[in-house]
Design a protein around this motif. Structure first.
Motif, PDB file in Angstrom:
ATOM      1  N   ALA A   1      -0.983  51.486  11.806  1.00  0.00           N
ATOM      2  CA  ALA A   1      -1.653  50.273  11.333  1.00  0.00           C
ATOM      3  C   ALA A   1      -1.887  49.336  12.512  1.00  0.00           C
ATOM      4  CB  ALA A   1      -0.799  49.591  10.265  1.00  0.00           C
ATOM      5  N   ASN A   2      -3.017  48.624  12.484  1.00  0.00           N
ATOM      6  CA  ASN A   2      -3.327  47.689  13.564  1.00  0.00           C
ATOM      7  C   ASN A   2      -2.508  46.408  13.504  1.00  0.00           C
ATOM      8  OD1 ASN A   2      -5.211  49.107  15.086  1.00  0.00           O
ATOM      9  ND2 ASN A   2      -6.938  48.446  13.837  1.00  0.00           N
ATOM     10  N   ASP A   3      -2.116  45.974  12.303  1.00  0.00           N
ATOM     11  CA  ASP A   3      -1.420  44.692  12.167  1.00  0.00           C
ATOM     12  C   ASP A   3      -0.161  44.566  13.030  1.00  0.00           C
ATOM     13  OD1 ASP A   3      -3.267  43.494  10.520  1.00  0.00           O
ATOM     14  OD2 ASP A   3      -2.263  44.071   8.661  1.00  0.00           O
ATOM     15  N   PRO A   4       0.682  45.613  13.155  1.00  0.00           N
ATOM     16  CA  PRO A   4       1.868  45.464  14.010  1.00  0.00           C
ATOM     17  C   PRO A   4       1.562  45.131  15.466  1.00  0.00           C
ATOM     18  CG  PRO A   4       2.136  47.350  12.557  1.00  0.00           C
ATOM     19  CD  PRO A   4       0.728  46.875  12.403  1.00  0.00           C
ATOM     20  N   LEU A   5       0.319  45.376  15.920  1.00  0.00           N
ATOM     21  CA  LEU A   5      -0.045  45.001  17.284  1.00  0.00           C
ATOM     22  C   LEU A   5       0.115  43.505  17.510  1.00  0.00           C
ATOM     23  CD1 LEU A   5      -3.262  47.086  18.059  1.00  0.00           C
ATOM     24  CD2 LEU A   5      -1.077  47.223  19.249  1.00  0.00           C
ATOM     25  N   LEU A   6      -0.150  42.716  16.458  1.00  0.00           N
ATOM     26  CA  LEU A   6      -0.051  41.261  16.582  1.00  0.00           C
ATOM     27  C   LEU A   6       1.387  40.832  16.829  1.00  0.00           C
ATOM     28  CD1 LEU A   6      -2.448  40.251  13.655  1.00  0.00           C
ATOM     29  CD2 LEU A   6      -2.977  40.488  16.089  1.00  0.00           C
ATOM     30  N   ARG A   7       2.357  41.619  16.348  1.00  0.00           N
ATOM     31  CA  ARG A   7       3.763  41.309  16.611  1.00  0.00           C
ATOM     32  C   ARG A   7       4.248  41.932  17.913  1.00  0.00           C
ATOM     33  NH1 ARG A   7       3.855  43.168  11.295  1.00  0.00           N
ATOM     34  NH2 ARG A   7       5.067  45.004  11.900  1.00  0.00           N
TER      35      ARG A   7
ATOM     36  N   VAL B   1       2.421  42.856  20.755  1.00  0.00           N
ATOM     37  CA  VAL B   1       1.837  42.253  21.965  1.00  0.00           C
ATOM     38  C   VAL B   1       1.022  41.033  21.548  1.00  0.00           C
ATOM     39  CG1 VAL B   1       1.820  44.271  23.465  1.00  0.00           C
ATOM     40  CG2 VAL B   1       0.028  44.040  21.770  1.00  0.00           C
ATOM     41  N   PRO B   2       1.683  39.958  21.092  1.00  0.00           N
ATOM     42  CA  PRO B   2       0.958  38.807  20.530  1.00  0.00           C
ATOM     43  C   PRO B   2       0.101  38.052  21.535  1.00  0.00           C
ATOM     44  CG  PRO B   2       3.291  38.306  20.790  1.00  0.00           C
ATOM     45  CD  PRO B   2       3.138  39.770  21.072  1.00  0.00           C
ATOM     46  N   ASP B   3       0.447  38.130  22.815  1.00  0.00           N
ATOM     47  CA  ASP B   3      -0.264  37.332  23.812  1.00  0.00           C
ATOM     48  C   ASP B   3      -1.375  38.098  24.537  1.00  0.00           C
ATOM     49  OD1 ASP B   3       1.451  35.196  23.261  1.00  0.00           O
ATOM     50  OD2 ASP B   3       2.960  35.949  24.666  1.00  0.00           O
ATOM     51  N   LEU B   4      -1.522  39.375  24.230  1.00  0.00           N
ATOM     52  CA  LEU B   4      -2.558  40.155  24.898  1.00  0.00           C
ATOM     53  C   LEU B   4      -3.915  39.938  24.238  1.00  0.00           C
ATOM     54  CD1 LEU B   4      -1.078  43.700  25.666  1.00  0.00           C
ATOM     55  CD2 LEU B   4      -1.604  41.884  27.284  1.00  0.00           C
ATOM     56  N   PRO B   5      -4.989  39.946  25.027  1.00  0.00           N
ATOM     57  CA  PRO B   5      -6.328  39.957  24.421  1.00  0.00           C
ATOM     58  C   PRO B   5      -6.484  41.193  23.543  1.00  0.00           C
ATOM     59  CG  PRO B   5      -6.453  39.521  26.778  1.00  0.00           C
ATOM     60  CD  PRO B   5      -5.032  39.917  26.489  1.00  0.00           C
ATOM     61  N   LEU B   6      -7.360  41.086  22.559  1.00  0.00           N
ATOM     62  CA  LEU B   6      -7.486  42.162  21.576  1.00  0.00           C
ATOM     63  C   LEU B   6      -7.863  43.487  22.224  1.00  0.00           C
ATOM     64  CD1 LEU B   6      -7.169  42.593  18.568  1.00  0.00           C
ATOM     65  CD2 LEU B   6      -9.615  42.144  18.285  1.00  0.00           C
ATOM     66  N   ALA B   7      -8.755  43.453  23.219  1.00  0.00           N
ATOM     67  CA  ALA B   7      -9.165  44.703  23.878  1.00  0.00           C
ATOM     68  C   ALA B   7      -7.977  45.369  24.571  1.00  0.00           C
ATOM     69  CB  ALA B   7     -10.276  44.426  24.890  1.00  0.00           C
ATOM     70  N   ARG B   8      -7.109  44.570  25.200  1.00  0.00           N
ATOM     71  CA  ARG B   8      -5.919  45.124  25.850  1.00  0.00           C
ATOM     72  C   ARG B   8      -4.934  45.662  24.815  1.00  0.00           C
ATOM     73  NH1 ARG B   8      -4.435  43.069  30.797  1.00  0.00           N
ATOM     74  NH2 ARG B   8      -2.661  44.510  30.596  1.00  0.00           N
ATOM     75  N   ALA B   9      -4.827  44.964  23.690  1.00  0.00           N
ATOM     76  CA  ALA B   9      -3.920  45.425  22.630  1.00  0.00           C
ATOM     77  C   ALA B   9      -4.378  46.779  22.090  1.00  0.00           C
ATOM     78  CB  ALA B   9      -3.861  44.397  21.498  1.00  0.00           C
ATOM     79  N   PHE B  10      -5.692  46.944  21.910  1.00  0.00           N
ATOM     80  CA  PHE B  10      -6.215  48.235  21.458  1.00  0.00           C
ATOM     81  C   PHE B  10      -5.922  49.329  22.483  1.00  0.00           C
ATOM     82  CE2 PHE B  10      -9.379  46.011  18.560  1.00  0.00           C
ATOM     83  CZ  PHE B  10      -8.731  46.413  17.414  1.00  0.00           C
TER      84      PHE B  10
ATOM     85  N   ARG C   1      13.229  52.132  15.367  1.00  0.00           N
ATOM     86  CA  ARG C   1      12.873  50.740  15.131  1.00  0.00           C
ATOM     87  C   ARG C   1      11.413  50.440  15.456  1.00  0.00           C
ATOM     88  NH1 ARG C   1      17.306  47.351  14.502  1.00  0.00           N
ATOM     89  NH2 ARG C   1      19.326  48.338  14.897  1.00  0.00           N
ATOM     90  N   SER C   2      10.637  51.465  15.759  1.00  0.00           N
ATOM     91  CA  SER C   2       9.222  51.278  16.063  1.00  0.00           C
ATOM     92  C   SER C   2       8.524  50.556  14.913  1.00  0.00           C
ATOM     93  CB  SER C   2       8.556  52.641  16.289  1.00  0.00           C
ATOM     94  OG  SER C   2       7.158  52.530  16.205  1.00  0.00           O
ATOM     95  N   PRO C   3       7.566  49.658  15.215  1.00  0.00           N
ATOM     96  CA  PRO C   3       6.854  48.955  14.137  1.00  0.00           C
ATOM     97  C   PRO C   3       6.036  49.874  13.242  1.00  0.00           C
ATOM     98  CG  PRO C   3       5.835  48.521  16.281  1.00  0.00           C
ATOM     99  CD  PRO C   3       7.136  49.213  16.550  1.00  0.00           C
ATOM    100  N   TRP C   4       5.781  51.102  13.684  1.00  0.00           N
ATOM    101  CA  TRP C   4       5.028  52.054  12.857  1.00  0.00           C
ATOM    102  C   TRP C   4       5.953  53.053  12.162  1.00  0.00           C
ATOM    103  CZ3 TRP C   4       3.280  50.689  17.794  1.00  0.00           C
ATOM    104  CH2 TRP C   4       2.147  49.876  17.790  1.00  0.00           C
ATOM    105  N   PHE C   5       7.248  52.888  12.318  1.00  0.00           N
ATOM    106  CA  PHE C   5       8.226  53.823  11.762  1.00  0.00           C
ATOM    107  C   PHE C   5       8.773  53.223  10.470  1.00  0.00           C
ATOM    108  CE2 PHE C   5      11.590  56.979  12.005  1.00  0.00           C
ATOM    109  CZ  PHE C   5      11.029  57.971  12.781  1.00  0.00           C
ATOM    110  N   ALA C   6       7.946  53.206   9.427  1.00  0.00           N
ATOM    111  CA  ALA C   6       8.314  52.549   8.181  1.00  0.00           C
ATOM    112  C   ALA C   6       9.204  53.444   7.321  1.00  0.00           C
ATOM    113  CB  ALA C   6       7.054  52.169   7.412  1.00  0.00           C
TER     114      ALA C   6
END
Length: 360
Positions: free
Chosen positions: A220-226, A228-237, A295-300
């Motif tokens: 999911a893309n949403d965990p990227l906001l948690r 790497v919250p300070d990265l520009p979106l292109a860098r986060a992708f 504990r990975s954000p994608w390891f639900a």
């Protein structure tokens, strides 16, 4: 760590290990068979882990790539997100990279093969039941078939929610199944902020993709906001693309041709697949690496619900910690069948890296 022999029990080869160790067959590094003894501990960080009932089958553990002949793998990047992910993939010799899009894009510069397909008919072709319509009539299907004809295993990567990537991945899965090849999808879900319509499209594409491939690994893309919250979106992708690439490169480089029947069955047993990555250093490196992966954000979900796991290890040149890493996985997921491999790239001494694909 050895235990005292059990009182009042008949002598066996495992008596000196105590009652909470289970013997599992596995390959060691030099392809010689040996036993790995894994503990079944009831507590992990205060969480009660229920032991397997007496009537549960003993979980399996085996090493991937024990034979020298590697599986022939095709990695297809579908749509803009998929083609961008291909840029992070340094393909091993047994892997063919294929970029699939509706128009030429700079991200398609690296792959050895490129397919340009019209997006308007992909959904209809992908939705056809290959058990009923087993013949490939469309030009799109024939071109995909020609690109993956000599492959044993197909991995598709891309983003869901658009008009090309999600449907194209399902069409590749349909073609692979007609050809008799196993397929795995590695996909991203849209941000919540991208709107209900895009998320509804992604949900429909994910549902179809689960029917057309043996398994789907979801990011999911949403965990990227948690994360790497300070990265520009292109860098986060780009960060997410590099994580997806690790899944693809690690698995495709570890598979032997003789592994394919068991891996296909393993992937098909789980409805939901997730990825975790962890690293640890010094004395407790194995515990720390596996703990971070879980504990990975994608390891639900709950660790004890995992039934299938692919464990890829980055070890120092001296090696020797495979059993400890597997033991840490088994403690958290006691009912999981485990396929494992050592990644070709070594890590510094006193460190360990682990990548876990978990299915439930």
């Amino acid at each position: 760590m050895e235990r005292d022999a059990r009182p009042h029990a008949a002598a066996t080869d495992d008596d000196h290990l105590g009652p909470r160790w289970r013997r599992l067959p596995c390959h060691r590094t030099r392809n010689a068979r040996r036993d790995i003894r894994l503990p079944e501990l009831p507590m992990v960080q205060g969480i009660l882990i229920s032991p397997a009932p007496d009537d549960e089958p003993v979980p399996e553990a085996w090493r991937l790539g024990a034979d020298e002949e590697r599986a022939r793998v095709a990695i297809l990047g579908c749509g803009g997100a998929g083609c961008n992910t291909l840029r992070h993939i340094a393909a091993p010799p047994n892997v063919d990279r294929i970029a699939l899009n509706d128009a030429l894009h700079p991200a398609m510069a690296g792959p050895t093969r490129r397919l340009l397909l019209r997006p308007d008919s992909l959904r209809a072709f992908a939705s056809m039941d290959e058990r009923v319509v087993a013949k490939m009539e469309s030009d799109e299907e024939k071109r995909i078939a020609a690109a993956i004809m000599d492959r044993d295993f197909v991995i598709v990567v891309g983003g869901l929610g658009g008009q090309l990537g999600g449907w194209a991945m399902s069409l590749v899965g349909r073609v692979a199944r007609i050809l008799g090849d196993a397929s795995l999808a590695v996909v991203t879900l849209p941000f919540t902020a991208e709107g209900a319509l895009r998320r509804e499209t992604a949900s429909a594409q994910l549902d179809l993709l689960r029917r057309k491939t043996e398994g789907v690994v979801v990011f999911a893309n949403d965990p990227l906001l948690r994360l790497v919250p300070d990265l520009p979106l292109a860098r986060a992708f780009a960060v997410l693309g590099s994580l997806m690439a690790r899944v693809v490169v690690g698995l495709s480089g570890s598979l032997g041709r003789s592994d394919l029947p068991a891996v296909r069955k393993m992937i098909g047993r789980a409805k939901e697949w997730r990825f975790g990555l962890g690293a640890g250093a010094e004395k407790h490196r194995c515990f720390l690496a596996v703990d971070e992966a879980y504990r990975s954000p994608w390891f639900a979900g709950r660790p004890e619900d995992i039934r299938q796991a692919v464990v890829l290890m980055g070890l120092p040149p001296s090696g020797g910690i495979e059993e400890e890493l597997l033991r840490e996985v088994r403690v958290r997921s006691p009912l999981a069948d485990i396929a494992w491999a050592v990644l070709p790239e070594s890590v510094p001494e006193e460190r360990a890296v682990v990548e876990i694909l978990a299915g439930r």
